[in-house]
Enzyme design. Sequence first.
Site, PDB file in Angstrom:
ATOM      1  NE  ARG A  84     -16.255  -2.112 -14.578  1.00  0.00           N
ATOM      2  CZ  ARG A  84     -16.767  -2.145 -13.349  1.00  0.00           C
ATOM      3  NH1 ARG A  84     -17.943  -1.630 -13.109  1.00  0.00           N
ATOM      4  NH2 ARG A  84     -16.086  -2.680 -12.356  1.00  0.00           N
ATOM      5  CB  ILE A 123     -14.139 -11.943 -15.354  1.00  0.00           C
ATOM      6  CG1 ILE A 123     -13.519 -12.834 -14.280  1.00  0.00           C
ATOM      7  CG2 ILE A 123     -13.079 -11.432 -16.319  1.00  0.00           C
ATOM      8  CD1 ILE A 123     -12.914 -14.111 -14.818  1.00  0.00           C
ATOM      9  CE1 TYR A 147       1.281   3.883  -6.733  1.00  0.00           C
ATOM     10  CE2 TYR A 147       1.771   2.549  -8.679  1.00  0.00           C
ATOM     11  CZ  TYR A 147       1.772   2.718  -7.301  1.00  0.00           C
ATOM     12  OH  TYR A 147       2.271   1.722  -6.503  1.00  0.00           O
ATOM     13  N   GLY A 170      -3.446   2.788   6.197  1.00  0.00           N
ATOM     14  CA  GLY A 170      -2.863   1.841   7.136  1.00  0.00           C
ATOM     15  C   GLY A 170      -3.715   1.726   8.397  1.00  0.00           C
ATOM     16  CG  LEU A 219       7.349   0.266   2.169  1.00  0.00           C
ATOM     17  CD1 LEU A 219       8.159   0.298   3.447  1.00  0.00           C
ATOM     18  CD2 LEU A 219       6.729  -1.094   1.955  1.00  0.00           C
ATOM     19  CB  ALA A 220       4.381   6.693   2.989  1.00  0.00           C
TER      20      ALA A 220
HETATM   21  N1  LIG Z   1      -0.098  -3.166  -3.475  1.00  0.00           N
HETATM   22  C1  LIG Z   1       0.400  -3.165  -4.700  1.00  0.00           C
HETATM   23  O1  LIG Z   1      -0.145  -3.824  -5.611  1.00  0.00           O
HETATM   24  C2  LIG Z   1       1.675  -2.415  -5.025  1.00  0.00           C
HETATM   25  C3  LIG Z   1       2.297  -2.635  -6.255  1.00  0.00           C
HETATM   26  C4  LIG Z   1       3.448  -1.934  -6.562  1.00  0.00           C
HETATM   27  C5  LIG Z   1       3.989  -1.037  -5.657  1.00  0.00           C
HETATM   28  N2  LIG Z   1       3.366  -0.819  -4.460  1.00  0.00           N
HETATM   29  C6  LIG Z   1       3.956   0.161  -3.548  1.00  0.00           C
HETATM   30  O2  LIG Z   1       4.269  -0.469  -2.302  1.00  0.00           O
HETATM   31  C7  LIG Z   1       4.146   0.464  -1.243  1.00  0.00           C
HETATM   32  C8  LIG Z   1       3.267  -0.103  -0.155  1.00  0.00           C
HETATM   33  O3  LIG Z   1       2.006  -0.415  -0.727  1.00  0.00           O
HETATM   34  P1  LIG Z   1       0.851  -1.171   0.062  1.00  0.00           P
HETATM   35  O4  LIG Z   1       0.229  -2.127  -0.896  1.00  0.00           O
HETATM   36  O5  LIG Z   1       1.350  -1.681   1.363  1.00  0.00           O
HETATM   37  O6  LIG Z   1      -0.167   0.022   0.244  1.00  0.00           O
HETATM   38  P2  LIG Z   1      -0.929   0.528   1.547  1.00  0.00           P
HETATM   39  O7  LIG Z   1      -1.891   1.569   1.101  1.00  0.00           O
HETATM   40  O8  LIG Z   1      -1.446  -0.640   2.317  1.00  0.00           O
HETATM   41  O9  LIG Z   1       0.245   1.205   2.388  1.00  0.00           O
HETATM   42  C9  LIG Z   1       0.677   2.522   2.192  1.00  0.00           C
HETATM   43  C10 LIG Z   1       0.746   3.162   3.564  1.00  0.00           C
HETATM   44  O10 LIG Z   1       1.215   4.498   3.427  1.00  0.00           O
HETATM   45  C11 LIG Z   1       0.442   5.331   4.288  1.00  0.00           C
HETATM   46  N3  LIG Z   1       0.497   6.676   3.697  1.00  0.00           N
HETATM   47  C12 LIG Z   1      -0.040   7.101   2.534  1.00  0.00           C
HETATM   48  N4  LIG Z   1       0.257   8.402   2.332  1.00  0.00           N
HETATM   49  C13 LIG Z   1       1.003   8.802   3.388  1.00  0.00           C
HETATM   50  C14 LIG Z   1       1.610  10.031   3.759  1.00  0.00           C
HETATM   51  N5  LIG Z   1       1.493  11.114   2.972  1.00  0.00           N
HETATM   52  N6  LIG Z   1       2.295  10.086   4.914  1.00  0.00           N
HETATM   53  C15 LIG Z   1       2.407   9.004   5.720  1.00  0.00           C
HETATM   54  N7  LIG Z   1       1.858   7.808   5.420  1.00  0.00           N
HETATM   55  C16 LIG Z   1       1.156   7.708   4.278  1.00  0.00           C
HETATM   56  C17 LIG Z   1      -0.949   4.715   4.288  1.00  0.00           C
HETATM   57  O11 LIG Z   1      -1.713   5.052   5.424  1.00  0.00           O
HETATM   58  C18 LIG Z   1      -0.616   3.233   4.257  1.00  0.00           C
HETATM   59  O12 LIG Z   1      -0.500   2.688   5.554  1.00  0.00           O
HETATM   60  C19 LIG Z   1       3.617   1.750  -1.877  1.00  0.00           C
HETATM   61  O13 LIG Z   1       4.687   2.619  -2.126  1.00  0.00           O
HETATM   62  C20 LIG Z   1       3.008   1.282  -3.174  1.00  0.00           C
HETATM   63  O14 LIG Z   1       2.973   2.304  -4.145  1.00  0.00           O
HETATM   64  C21 LIG Z   1       2.225  -1.506  -4.107  1.00  0.00           C
END
Ligand SMILES: NC(=O)c1ccc[n+]([C@@H]2O[C@H](COP(=O)([O-])OP(=O)(O)OC[C@H]3O[C@@H](n4cnc5c(N)ncnc54)[C@H](O)[C@@H]3O)[C@@H](O)[C@H]2O)c1
Length: 332
Positions: free
Chosen positions: A286, A220, A160, A50, A92-93
């Site tokens: 790949r 691609i 994951y 982030g 969300l983390a």
């Molecule tokens: N982007 C995608 O395609 C997608 C798809 C399905 C689910 N998700 C889920 O949505 C959520 C948000 O994803 P995003 O795309 O915004 O990802 P992102 O990496 O932009 O955001 C995740 C945030 O969590 C913070 N973080 C990670 N580990 C941490 C910890 N241990 N303590 C505190 N903060 C921590 C990171 O610094 C980051 O700001 C996640 O749970 C992700 O698994 C994302």
Amino acid sequence: MTASEKAAQPVSGQKILVTGGAGTIGSTLVDQLVDAGAAEVVVLDNLVRGRRENIAAAQERAGDRLTLVEGDINDLGVVRELTAGKDLVFHLAALRITQCAEQPRTALESLVDGTFSVIEQAAEAGVKKVVASSSASVYGLAEEFPTTERHHPYNNDTFYGAAKAFNEGMLRSFHAMKGLDYVALRYFNVYGPRMDAYGVYTEVLIRWMERIQRGERPLIFGDGLQTMDFVHVHDIARANVLAAQAPVTDDVYNIATAQEISLAGLADALLKAMDSDLTPEFGPARQVNGVTRRLADISAAARDLGWKPTIGMDEGLRGLVAWWKQETGVTA
Ligand SMILES: NC(=O)c1ccc[n+]([C@@H]2O[C@H](COP(=O)([O-])OP(=O)(O)OC[C@H]3O[C@@H](n4cnc5c(N)ncnc54)[C@H](O)[C@@H]3O)[C@@H](O)[C@H]2O)c1
């Protein structure tokens, strides 16, 4: 009051914790919570991915209603302190799927232990509802399309996806044991502003934009026939808000557009959004991941959350390109 009526939580006037709130989706959610009149929004983010800039605009609008705590969801003391007195927690983390594959022990500590702390402390603190980010990864390569939430999780072979499925299980168990209200949202393929444009794990769209901008054809790997179901980050953030407000608990929802697009189709759509007359280039296949098809059934989210995607691919990609150009200083 029925259990589901009790689970309908406003965001206006509420005290809210957003873990991962400086990330792509979290910061977009923070924008919406601030604008919806949340009394207090605390972001807990260790900034591994982030960025402070992601919440800078919200910070200007919110003033002291918004606080960033640079800390880890694995720090039990911090999580305890920040869940105390909160009405809502948006969790969300998480680490990216690619990093989880490379560092499964780190992923275990973060996605599993860290999430446990958030859920345990939310229950302990009497938080009224948790809205958690899950993923379509729990399905692996689905057997049925469109895929509904009732689809089994046994085709997933990623750490994951396993962690996300376990997260959902933990939430269910805390609902059963402690009466913690929650909704988990399974996002499909996410795109939009604040995607990681710099990191090692940058997404295919960012790599293609870089190539197209240099006058190179988007590359691609393989035949490009694998499909995805893309959903814009603004729509995902809105789904989080609606999940808090809706009279539902103890359930999971697909968040997607129910539109299937192939990788080749996506490259074509991006070329169009960048007003380019190049065509995609195909390289040797790949094995990146074994999921060759994604298409969600989103009728449950429409029915129970009142959520529907509002941003189509053309509009969303044009917005992404505009953001990326601004972000990276591209002028043409
Ligand atoms: N982007 C995608 O395609 C997608 C798809 C399905 C689910 N998700 C889920 O949505 C959520 C948000 O994803 P995003 O795309 O915004 O990802 P992102 O990496 O932009 O955001 C995740 C945030 O969590 C913070 N973080 C990670 N580990 C941490 C910890 N241990 N303590 C505190 N903060 C921590 C990171 O610094 C980051 O700001 C996640 O749970 C992700 O698994 C994302």
